[in-house]
Every structure is written in C-alpha cells, then in structure tokens.
Design an enzyme around this catalytic site. Structure first.
Site, PDB file in Angstrom:
ATOM      1  N   ASP A  82     -48.474   6.531  -3.256  1.00 35.13           N
ATOM      2  CA  ASP A  82     -49.912   6.736  -3.178  1.00 35.13           C
ATOM      3  C   ASP A  82     -50.412   7.353  -4.481  1.00 35.13           C
ATOM      4  O   ASP A  82     -49.807   8.297  -4.998  1.00 35.13           O
ATOM      5  CB  ASP A  82     -50.230   7.663  -1.998  1.00 35.13           C
ATOM      6  CG  ASP A  82     -51.712   7.774  -1.718  1.00 35.13           C
ATOM      7  OD1 ASP A  82     -52.435   6.789  -1.954  1.00 35.13           O
ATOM      8  OD2 ASP A  82     -52.151   8.850  -1.252  1.00 35.13           O
ATOM      9  N   HIS A  83     -51.492   6.829  -5.006  1.00 38.34           N
ATOM     10  CA  HIS A  83     -52.107   7.340  -6.235  1.00 38.34           C
ATOM     11  C   HIS A  83     -51.109   7.467  -7.391  1.00 38.34           C
ATOM     12  O   HIS A  83     -51.028   8.504  -8.051  1.00 38.34           O
ATOM     13  CB  HIS A  83     -52.792   8.684  -5.985  1.00 38.34           C
ATOM     14  CG  HIS A  83     -54.078   8.540  -5.235  1.00 38.34           C
ATOM     15  ND1 HIS A  83     -55.244   8.104  -5.820  1.00 38.34           N
ATOM     16  CD2 HIS A  83     -54.365   8.742  -3.921  1.00 38.34           C
ATOM     17  CE1 HIS A  83     -56.203   8.062  -4.899  1.00 38.34           C
ATOM     18  NE2 HIS A  83     -55.698   8.429  -3.743  1.00 38.34           N
ATOM     19  N   HIS A 180     -61.179  12.887  -0.542  1.00 36.90           N
ATOM     20  CA  HIS A 180     -59.877  13.453  -0.232  1.00 36.90           C
ATOM     21  C   HIS A 180     -60.025  14.892   0.243  1.00 36.90           C
ATOM     22  O   HIS A 180     -60.960  15.596  -0.147  1.00 36.90           O
ATOM     23  CB  HIS A 180     -58.964  13.397  -1.461  1.00 36.90           C
ATOM     24  CG  HIS A 180     -58.681  12.006  -1.918  1.00 36.90           C
ATOM     25  ND1 HIS A 180     -59.083  11.521  -3.150  1.00 36.90           N
ATOM     26  CD2 HIS A 180     -58.049  10.971  -1.307  1.00 36.90           C
ATOM     27  CE1 HIS A 180     -58.696  10.269  -3.266  1.00 36.90           C
ATOM     28  NE2 HIS A 180     -58.065   9.907  -2.174  1.00 36.90           N
ATOM     29  N   GLY A 181     -59.079  15.337   1.067  1.00 32.18           N
ATOM     30  CA  GLY A 181     -59.140  16.697   1.584  1.00 32.18           C
ATOM     31  C   GLY A 181     -59.986  16.750   2.849  1.00 32.18           C
ATOM     32  O   GLY A 181     -60.360  15.726   3.434  1.00 32.18           O
ATOM     33  N   HIS A 208     -59.353   5.638   1.840  1.00 34.78           N
ATOM     34  CA  HIS A 208     -58.760   6.895   1.403  1.00 34.78           C
ATOM     35  C   HIS A 208     -59.602   8.045   1.941  1.00 34.78           C
ATOM     36  O   HIS A 208     -60.777   7.887   2.235  1.00 34.78           O
ATOM     37  CB  HIS A 208     -58.713   6.964  -0.125  1.00 34.78           C
ATOM     38  CG  HIS A 208     -57.624   6.146  -0.729  1.00 34.78           C
ATOM     39  ND1 HIS A 208     -56.609   6.684  -1.482  1.00 34.78           N
ATOM     40  CD2 HIS A 208     -57.381   4.814  -0.682  1.00 34.78           C
ATOM     41  CE1 HIS A 208     -55.793   5.731  -1.881  1.00 34.78           C
ATOM     42  NE2 HIS A 208     -56.241   4.575  -1.409  1.00 34.78           N
ATOM     43  N   ALA A 210     -59.359   9.891   4.844  1.00 37.38           N
ATOM     44  CA  ALA A 210     -59.776   9.735   6.239  1.00 37.38           C
ATOM     45  C   ALA A 210     -59.631  11.013   7.058  1.00 37.38           C
ATOM     46  O   ALA A 210     -60.110  11.059   8.194  1.00 37.38           O
ATOM     47  CB  ALA A 210     -58.978   8.609   6.898  1.00 37.38           C
ATOM     48  N   THR A 233     -54.183  15.345   4.552  1.00 33.05           N
ATOM     49  CA  THR A 233     -54.571  16.748   4.710  1.00 33.05           C
ATOM     50  C   THR A 233     -54.462  17.211   6.152  1.00 33.05           C
ATOM     51  O   THR A 233     -53.956  18.306   6.430  1.00 33.05           O
ATOM     52  CB  THR A 233     -56.008  16.961   4.196  1.00 33.05           C
ATOM     53  OG1 THR A 233     -56.068  16.584   2.826  1.00 33.05           O
ATOM     54  CG2 THR A 233     -56.421  18.414   4.328  1.00 33.05           C
TER      55      THR A 233
END
Length: 285
Positions: A82-83, A180-181, A208, A210, A233
C-alpha cells in the site's frame, strides 16, 4: 492455498457492485485477526503493508507470515503493498513475492505520475502482479506521509480517464473526499465525481481512507465501481483499546499469549463488520 493476485477478485467485485476489504497488517496478531474475520465471512481478503510496516517488521518476515497464513486459510489471501513511495520499494516487494502493489505518484505532476506508474506496470505485469495507482491528493495521515486535508485535491474525471488509458493500471484510487486516519467530522464524499470516473473508465476503483466513513456512504460508493476498500486506522484503534483495557484490568499479567488475545479478537470482529458492509451488493441504477 498460495497467496493470490488481487486481479480476479477485484474484477468480480467490480462487475457485481461489492468490494473486497483490504486491511492494514502491522503485526502477527493483527494479521491473524484479519484472516480469522475473513474466514468467518467466507470471503477473499487483502493484507496490506505500507513501507513503514515493511521497515518495522521486515519484508521477508511479512511475506513469510502471509504465505504461511494463506497456506492454511479457508479463503483466498492476497499480499499488497500500500502506498509504495518509490520504484525501489515496489521492486523489493515484487522480488519478495507480493501478489499486488500500489505505486503512489500522486504528489508528482500528471506526466511524471504516468511515467512512474508505466514503469511499475512494465515490471509487474509480465510476472502477473497487478498494479494500483492514485491520481489527485487524499488528505490525512498515512504511514509517514501527512497531507493537510485543506490541501487535498479531487481527481478530475477526464484526467482519470487519460491516466488509466495511458498507464494500463489494474485498479485506480481516485480522490473524492475521503482522508487517511480518523475523521474529525463527517466527510463529504463527492459521489458525483466518483460516478463520472466510473462512467468514463472500465477499471476497478479503490477507496482509501475508509476508517470512520458512515456505513451508508460506504455502501453508496459501491454503486460506482468501488471494488476495494482500505481500512487501517480503525484496526489500530480497536487493537490498542482492547490491549489497554486488558492490561488495566489485569495489571499483573505479563504473558503476551494472553494479553494479545482480546486485541486480536477485536480486530477479527471489526473485520467481520466491515466485510459484511462491503458484501451487501448494491446494484447501480
């Protein structure tokens, strides 16, 4: 069974308007919780590792653990980068045996992003490994990368069509309002942007950020090509919460074989819940 590619499982999800859960795998206990949850739901699952997790655990250990878990799992398991933040880390993952990779060139110009992604596709496709890429800027914190949510940019559907056509990626992550987060307030998803990208392309789309998205918003996105949904997260939050609770209630306990179990169980339950949401097929109008 052996680790599987994400290509076919995402293709089926895309065509039938459901999604595969992709979960951040940071240690042995979380990985066990993820696969246990997927087995309970009888669905394929994707173990995701960021460059930061690879640096922490070690790429050989991650691949070996994932392979052994997949070998005894009752459901198909994929191992995804991922990433990926460089061509070098992608190549390390390909050589190690990862069955799916993401190269993130979203911070680059359009042309430079395309060039980087094409280079990865040229390396990965001949060995049967699918590639995910991103266009637009998704805010929040992911691994060692922090993007101010106010600076996030939505993906232009016309540019997305060109990007997918030129790079030949296997899946595509658009920026349409997620971050994100954990969210400080309910996110405003631009499903109109997602719908236009869906109508212009023929490529499985990835959500991304979620963690914390309302259930209804998550399921509405399935109408418009979202075939893979990333969670990380929330898994870390429930794992840490249950670990703290257990140690608070059992201050004399020093056996990791006992104090990790409630945390692992919490991850399993969360994974089951998320997969249940993603497996409720919502057909496009």
């Amino acid at each position: 069974m052996a680790l599987v590619s994400t290509k076919e499982i995402l293709k089926d999800a895309y065509e039938n308007h459901y999604a595969i859960g992709a979960f951040g795998a940071h240690n042995l206990e979380i990985m066990k919780g993820i696969i246990s949850g997927a087995e309970m739901m009888d669905t394929p699952v994707i173990l995701q590792t960021t460059p930061g997790t690879i640096n922490y655990v070690g790429i050989r250990f991650l691949r070996a653990i994932a392979e052994e878990m997949a070998a005894v799992s009752k459901v198909p398991v994929a191992l995804h980068l991922d990433h990926g933040n460089s061509f070098d880390i992608v190549m390390k993952c390909l050589r190690s045996g990862y069955t799916s990779v993401m190269i993130d060139g979203s911070h680059l110009s359009f042309n430079d992003n395309v060039a980087l992604v094409k280079r990865v596709v040229d390396a990965a496709n001949p060995i049967g490994v699918p590639v995910e890429a991103e266009l637009g800027t998704i805010g929040g914190v992911e691994d060692d990368l922090t993007v101010d949510e106010s600076l996030a940019t939505y993906t232009d559907p016309v540019a997305a069509e060109m990007f997918i056509s030129e790079t030949k990626v296997d899946s595509f992550a658009p920026a349409f309002g997620t971050a994100h987060g954990m969210y400080k307030r309910e996110p405003k998803l631009r499903l109109d942007i997602l719908e236009e990208i869906y109508n212009r392309t023929n490529c499985p789309l990835v959500m991304h950020g979620a963690s914390g998205i309302p259930d209804s918003s998550l399921q509405n996105a399935l109408k418009f090509g979202i075939a893979k949904v990333n969670f990380s997260t929330e898994l870390k939050v429930v794992f840490a919460k249950e670990l703290r609770n257990y140690l608070f209630d059992n201050p004399g306990q020093d056996d990791p074989r006992k104090y990790f179990l409630p945390a692992q169980e919490a991850v399993k339950n969360l994974v089951m819940n998320k997969i249940g949401l993603l497996q409720k097929k919502v057909y496009a109008k």
